[in-house]
Design an enzyme around this catalytic site. Structure first.
Site, PDB file in Angstrom:
ATOM      1  N   ASP A 125      10.698  -5.930  10.471  1.00 30.35           N
ATOM      2  CA  ASP A 125       9.926  -6.099   9.242  1.00 30.35           C
ATOM      3  C   ASP A 125      10.824  -6.718   8.176  1.00 30.35           C
ATOM      4  O   ASP A 125      12.055  -6.612   8.248  1.00 30.35           O
ATOM      5  CB  ASP A 125       9.451  -4.736   8.709  1.00 30.35           C
ATOM      6  CG  ASP A 125       8.245  -4.192   9.470  1.00 30.35           C
ATOM      7  OD1 ASP A 125       7.683  -4.916  10.315  1.00 30.35           O
ATOM      8  OD2 ASP A 125       7.869  -3.034   9.201  1.00 30.35           O
ATOM      9  N   MET A 126      10.205  -7.336   7.156  1.00 27.12           N
ATOM     10  CA  MET A 126      11.016  -7.884   6.066  1.00 27.12           C
ATOM     11  C   MET A 126      10.731  -7.064   4.799  1.00 27.12           C
ATOM     12  O   MET A 126       9.578  -6.825   4.459  1.00 27.12           O
ATOM     13  CB  MET A 126      10.670  -9.353   5.827  1.00 27.12           C
ATOM     14  CG  MET A 126      11.618 -10.045   4.885  1.00 27.12           C
ATOM     15  SD  MET A 126      13.357  -9.975   5.390  1.00 27.12           S
ATOM     16  CE  MET A 126      13.427 -11.274   6.617  1.00 27.12           C
ATOM     17  N   GLN A 154       8.189 -14.171   4.680  1.00 28.67           N
ATOM     18  CA  GLN A 154       7.208 -13.968   3.596  1.00 28.67           C
ATOM     19  C   GLN A 154       6.949 -15.285   2.868  1.00 28.67           C
ATOM     20  O   GLN A 154       7.885 -15.911   2.362  1.00 28.67           O
ATOM     21  CB  GLN A 154       7.772 -12.939   2.602  1.00 28.67           C
ATOM     22  CG  GLN A 154       8.047 -11.581   3.214  1.00 28.67           C
ATOM     23  CD  GLN A 154       9.160 -10.831   2.503  1.00 28.67           C
ATOM     24  OE1 GLN A 154      10.156 -11.423   2.079  1.00 28.67           O
ATOM     25  NE2 GLN A 154       9.004  -9.525   2.375  1.00 28.67           N
ATOM     26  N   ARG A 175       6.413 -13.149  12.592  1.00 28.63           N
ATOM     27  CA  ARG A 175       5.213 -12.652  11.909  1.00 28.63           C
ATOM     28  C   ARG A 175       5.257 -13.313  10.545  1.00 28.63           C
ATOM     29  O   ARG A 175       6.269 -13.237   9.840  1.00 28.63           O
ATOM     30  CB  ARG A 175       5.234 -11.137  11.733  1.00 28.63           C
ATOM     31  CG  ARG A 175       4.038 -10.642  10.889  1.00 28.63           C
ATOM     32  CD  ARG A 175       4.216  -9.197  10.401  1.00 28.63           C
ATOM     33  NE  ARG A 175       4.280  -8.255  11.480  1.00 28.63           N
ATOM     34  CZ  ARG A 175       4.941  -7.094  11.393  1.00 28.63           C
ATOM     35  NH1 ARG A 175       5.588  -6.763  10.274  1.00 28.63           N
ATOM     36  NH2 ARG A 175       4.969  -6.270  12.408  1.00 28.63           N
ATOM     37  N   LYS A 178       2.347 -12.754   3.482  1.00 31.38           N
ATOM     38  CA  LYS A 178       2.565 -13.240   2.109  1.00 31.38           C
ATOM     39  C   LYS A 178       3.795 -12.589   1.486  1.00 31.38           C
ATOM     40  O   LYS A 178       4.550 -13.227   0.764  1.00 31.38           O
ATOM     41  CB  LYS A 178       1.349 -12.883   1.237  1.00 31.38           C
ATOM     42  CG  LYS A 178       0.119 -13.707   1.520  1.00 31.38           C
ATOM     43  CD  LYS A 178      -1.011 -13.258   0.599  1.00 31.38           C
ATOM     44  CE  LYS A 178      -2.267 -14.068   0.803  1.00 31.38           C
ATOM     45  NZ  LYS A 178      -3.405 -13.491   0.061  1.00 31.38           N
ATOM     46  N   GLY A 179       3.980 -11.287   1.752  1.00 38.13           N
ATOM     47  CA  GLY A 179       5.059 -10.527   1.106  1.00 38.13           C
ATOM     48  C   GLY A 179       4.448  -9.531   0.143  1.00 38.13           C
ATOM     49  O   GLY A 179       3.561  -9.888  -0.645  1.00 38.13           O
ATOM     50  N   THR A 217      -2.441 -11.463   8.030  1.00 39.20           N
ATOM     51  CA  THR A 217      -3.156 -11.577   6.755  1.00 39.20           C
ATOM     52  C   THR A 217      -4.581 -11.061   6.912  1.00 39.20           C
ATOM     53  O   THR A 217      -5.129 -11.066   8.010  1.00 39.20           O
ATOM     54  CB  THR A 217      -3.182 -13.046   6.273  1.00 39.20           C
ATOM     55  OG1 THR A 217      -3.868 -13.107   5.019  1.00 39.20           O
ATOM     56  CG2 THR A 217      -3.862 -13.971   7.261  1.00 39.20           C
ATOM     57  N   HIS A 218      -5.135 -10.616   5.766  1.00 41.11           N
ATOM     58  CA  HIS A 218      -6.565 -10.252   5.729  1.00 41.11           C
ATOM     59  C   HIS A 218      -7.301 -11.219   4.820  1.00 41.11           C
ATOM     60  O   HIS A 218      -8.446 -10.994   4.463  1.00 41.11           O
ATOM     61  CB  HIS A 218      -6.750  -8.844   5.176  1.00 41.11           C
ATOM     62  CG  HIS A 218      -5.748  -7.864   5.682  1.00 41.11           C
ATOM     63  ND1 HIS A 218      -4.561  -7.604   5.030  1.00 41.11           N
ATOM     64  CD2 HIS A 218      -5.744  -7.127   6.794  1.00 41.11           C
ATOM     65  CE1 HIS A 218      -3.861  -6.726   5.726  1.00 41.11           C
ATOM     66  NE2 HIS A 218      -4.558  -6.424   6.800  1.00 41.11           N
ATOM     67  N   ARG A 280      -0.021   0.072  -0.458  1.00 40.83           N
ATOM     68  CA  ARG A 280      -1.368  -0.339  -0.039  1.00 40.83           C
ATOM     69  C   ARG A 280      -2.357  -0.181  -1.203  1.00 40.83           C
ATOM     70  O   ARG A 280      -3.215  -1.022  -1.422  1.00 40.83           O
ATOM     71  CB  ARG A 280      -1.860   0.501   1.149  1.00 40.83           C
ATOM     72  CG  ARG A 280      -1.024   0.392   2.387  1.00 40.83           C
ATOM     73  CD  ARG A 280      -1.304  -0.860   3.185  1.00 40.83           C
ATOM     74  NE  ARG A 280      -0.610  -2.046   2.742  1.00 40.83           N
ATOM     75  CZ  ARG A 280       0.658  -2.381   3.010  1.00 40.83           C
ATOM     76  NH1 ARG A 280       1.413  -1.590   3.731  1.00 40.83           N
ATOM     77  NH2 ARG A 280       1.173  -3.502   2.575  1.00 40.83           N
TER      78      ARG A 280
HETATM   79  C1  LIG Z   1       0.497  -6.736  10.265  1.00 44.24           C
HETATM   80  C2  LIG Z   1       1.112  -6.879   8.901  1.00 44.24           C
HETATM   81  C3  LIG Z   1       2.458  -6.658   8.739  1.00 44.24           C
HETATM   82  C4  LIG Z   1       3.056  -6.846   7.488  1.00 44.24           C
HETATM   83  N1  LIG Z   1       4.411  -6.744   7.371  1.00 44.24           N
HETATM   84  C5  LIG Z   1       4.985  -7.016   6.188  1.00 44.24           C
HETATM   85  C6  LIG Z   1       6.395  -7.068   6.055  1.00 44.24           C
HETATM   86  O1  LIG Z   1       7.163  -6.889   6.999  1.00 44.24           O
HETATM   87  N2  LIG Z   1       6.905  -7.356   4.831  1.00 44.24           N
HETATM   88  C7  LIG Z   1       6.114  -7.600   3.739  1.00 44.24           C
HETATM   89  O2  LIG Z   1       6.637  -7.886   2.648  1.00 44.24           O
HETATM   90  N3  LIG Z   1       4.772  -7.534   3.840  1.00 44.24           N
HETATM   91  C8  LIG Z   1       4.198  -7.246   5.022  1.00 44.24           C
HETATM   92  N4  LIG Z   1       2.842  -7.224   5.119  1.00 44.24           N
HETATM   93  C9  LIG Z   1       2.008  -7.216   3.882  1.00 44.24           C
HETATM   94  C10 LIG Z   1       1.686  -8.621   3.438  1.00 44.24           C
HETATM   95  O3  LIG Z   1       2.838  -9.253   2.950  1.00 44.24           O
HETATM   96  C11 LIG Z   1       0.624  -8.605   2.305  1.00 44.24           C
HETATM   97  O4  LIG Z   1       1.125  -7.909   1.220  1.00 44.24           O
HETATM   98  C12 LIG Z   1      -0.683  -7.969   2.722  1.00 44.24           C
HETATM   99  O5  LIG Z   1      -1.059  -8.339   4.021  1.00 44.24           O
HETATM  100  C13 LIG Z   1      -1.793  -8.417   1.755  1.00 44.24           C
HETATM  101  O6  LIG Z   1      -1.930  -9.824   1.791  1.00 44.24           O
HETATM  102  P1  LIG Z   1      -3.146 -10.576   2.515  1.00 44.24           P
HETATM  103  O7  LIG Z   1      -2.604 -11.804   3.127  1.00 44.24           O
HETATM  104  O8  LIG Z   1      -3.834  -9.655   3.455  1.00 44.24           O
HETATM  105  O9  LIG Z   1      -4.071 -11.049   1.343  1.00 44.24           O
HETATM  106  P2  LIG Z   1      -4.819 -10.261   0.164  1.00 44.24           P
HETATM  107  O10 LIG Z   1      -5.362 -11.322  -0.693  1.00 44.24           O
HETATM  108  O11 LIG Z   1      -3.946  -9.225  -0.445  1.00 44.24           O
HETATM  109  O12 LIG Z   1      -5.990  -9.512   0.910  1.00 44.24           O
HETATM  110  C14 LIG Z   1      -7.151 -10.188   1.371  1.00 44.24           C
HETATM  111  C15 LIG Z   1      -8.289  -9.190   1.356  1.00 44.24           C
HETATM  112  O13 LIG Z   1      -8.001  -8.093   2.253  1.00 44.24           O
HETATM  113  C16 LIG Z   1      -8.440  -6.879   1.687  1.00 44.24           C
HETATM  114  N5  LIG Z   1      -7.289  -6.007   1.474  1.00 44.24           N
HETATM  115  C17 LIG Z   1      -6.003  -6.382   1.342  1.00 44.24           C
HETATM  116  N6  LIG Z   1      -5.205  -5.299   1.192  1.00 44.24           N
HETATM  117  C18 LIG Z   1      -6.029  -4.229   1.214  1.00 44.24           C
HETATM  118  C19 LIG Z   1      -5.814  -2.825   1.120  1.00 44.24           C
HETATM  119  N7  LIG Z   1      -4.594  -2.308   0.962  1.00 44.24           N
HETATM  120  N8  LIG Z   1      -6.878  -1.996   1.200  1.00 44.24           N
HETATM  121  C20 LIG Z   1      -8.117  -2.498   1.386  1.00 44.24           C
HETATM  122  N9  LIG Z   1      -8.392  -3.821   1.465  1.00 44.24           N
HETATM  123  C21 LIG Z   1      -7.364  -4.658   1.384  1.00 44.24           C
HETATM  124  C22 LIG Z   1      -9.154  -7.205   0.411  1.00 44.24           C
HETATM  125  O14 LIG Z   1     -10.508  -7.426   0.730  1.00 44.24           O
HETATM  126  C23 LIG Z   1      -8.513  -8.515  -0.001  1.00 44.24           C
HETATM  127  O15 LIG Z   1      -9.323  -9.283  -0.812  1.00 44.24           O
HETATM  128  C24 LIG Z   1       2.237  -7.134   6.362  1.00 44.24           C
HETATM  129  C25 LIG Z   1       0.874  -7.345   6.541  1.00 44.24           C
HETATM  130  C26 LIG Z   1       0.309  -7.260   7.773  1.00 44.24           C
HETATM  131  C27 LIG Z   1      -1.147  -7.548   7.931  1.00 44.24           C
END
Ligand SMILES: Cc1cc2nc3c(=O)[nH]c(=O)nc-3n(C[C@H](O)[C@H](O)[C@H](O)COP(=O)(O)OP(=O)(O)OC[C@H]3O[C@@H](n4cnc5c(N)ncnc54)[C@H](O)[C@@H]3O)c2cc1C
Length: 300
Positions: A125-126, A154, A175, A178-179, A217-218, A280
């Site tokens: 993980d980062m 990220q 992986r 965004k970060g 990403t979501h 989260r």
């Molecule tokens: C498998 C995985 C591993 C990851 N590992 C790391 C890592 O090692 N280091 C790091 O810095 N980051 C990590 N992340 C987190 C990542 O950097 C983002 O902060 C996180 O995924 C939110 O960004 P997004 O791309 O989903 O977009 P967003 O724009 O944040 O989310 C898109 C949509 O998803 C939904 N959503 C997002 N978050 C939530 C939530 N908490 N609860 C409910 N709904 C939500 C909402 O509908 C939102 O509009 C990881 C994420 C994933 C999916």
């Protein structure tokens, strides 16, 4: 972030832990390995694989780092014993990165030795930007010794383009996310659009470079861009997977699985659930708002 959301998020630390724990339930498998195993089995039944993560970061003693290493090894034994469709994610600060780079590297090496014995993949993980250089350095050394490993980059960091370029040439398994940490405007993109554009550029660089990418990403904008890239380049299953967090956008996850894509869920578990859950909630002030409502409902 909207002002009201900022206020909600700023007030979260004042909320009693037992209330936070209730709402954190959606993001964590539970506090024990047994809970995590049950979650992975449930996901398998839905054609989703997992990456298990023992919660706990920013430890301050060698004993804590060694305990964390042992916990990760127990997860590896469980994955093998229970034949789980899961790999392992590790955070280097929980393995002593802030105590010493060599000490941390040895702890990670020990985990990778056990993982290699079972043929289990391990993802680094980062964490925040103070850890990026050391995490990449340790990864590069250990990846040469243990190829069944991958790293997270990220898209919000300016430096990632250079980091990615160097790692792509070694055909690293990425992986891309965004970060999640708060980073200064001197080193990181701040606007949603810039972070998205950077993500798409990096994803393109990684797949063009022939690397396997976990598209983490979501964000529908990014998922749609990734799907267009997958179609346009005719990418096959062994070249990518989608990755999502437990408890987030399960409808999107089901659609991706239904359409034949490989999806992996990040399944965190353990006693140290608080810091992870707070991150989260900060991502999703709507959920943070429920935490507040629960507090006030109790006090009425
Ligand atoms: C498998 C995985 C591993 C990851 N590992 C790391 C890592 O090692 N280091 C790091 O810095 N980051 C990590 N992340 C987190 C990542 O950097 C983002 O902060 C996180 O995924 C939110 O960004 P997004 O791309 O989903 O977009 P967003 O724009 O944040 O989310 C898109 C949509 O998803 C939904 N959503 C997002 N978050 C939530 C939530 N908490 N609860 C409910 N709904 C939500 C909402 O509908 C939102 O509009 C990881 C994420 C994933 C999916």
């Amino acid at each position: 972030m909207h002002l009201l959301n900022k206020i909600v998020v700023a007030g979260l630390p004042a909320i009693p832990k037992r209330i936070v724990r209730f709402f954190a339930g959606r993001y964590i498998a539970g506090e024990t390995l047994q809970h995590a195993i049950a979650t992975v089995r449930q996901l398998s039944a839905e054609n989703v694989c997992a990456t298990l993560d023992v919660l706990g970061e920013d430890i301050s003693t060698r004993e804590e780092a060694i305990a964390s290493r042992q916990q990760s090894n127990e997860v590896l034994h469980a994955i093998a014993r229970e034949k789980l469709d899961s790999n392992l994610s590790i955070k280097l600060t929980s393995l002593g990165l802030k105590i010493g780079k060599d000490f941390c590297g040895e702890n990670v090496r020990e985990i990778l030795r056990v993982a290699a014995g079972y043929g289990i993949f391990v993802r680094f993980d980062m964490e925040d930007s103070t850890c990026t250089t050391d995490t990449i350095d340790i990864f590069r050394i250990l990846n040469a010794e243990f190829p069944n490993t991958g790293i997270v980059l990220q898209s919000y960091l300016f430096r990632t383009e250079n980091d990615a370029r160097r790692l792509v040439s070694g055909k690293v398994n990425f992986r891309l996310c965004k970060g999640i940490y708060k980073e200064h405007k001197e080193i990181a993109f701040q606007s949603r659009e810039e972070v998205q554009q950077s993500y798409i550029r990096l994803l393109d660089m990684m797949v063009q470079g022939g690397c396997y990418v976990g598209i983490a990403t979501h964000d529908s904008v990014l998922v749609d861009a990734a799907l267009a890239m997958i179609r346009g380049m005719g990418l096959q299953k062994h070249q990518y997977e989608f990755q999502m967090l437990l408890g987030v956008r399960s409808e999107l996850r089901r659609t991706l699985v239904r359409d034949g894509h490989k999806v992996r869920l990040y399944v965190p578990f353990g006693e140290h659930w608080y810091g992870y859950s707070m991150r989260r909630f900060k991502e999703n002030p709507a959920v943070a708002g429920y935490v507040f409502k629960a507090l006030f409902a109790r006090n009425r």
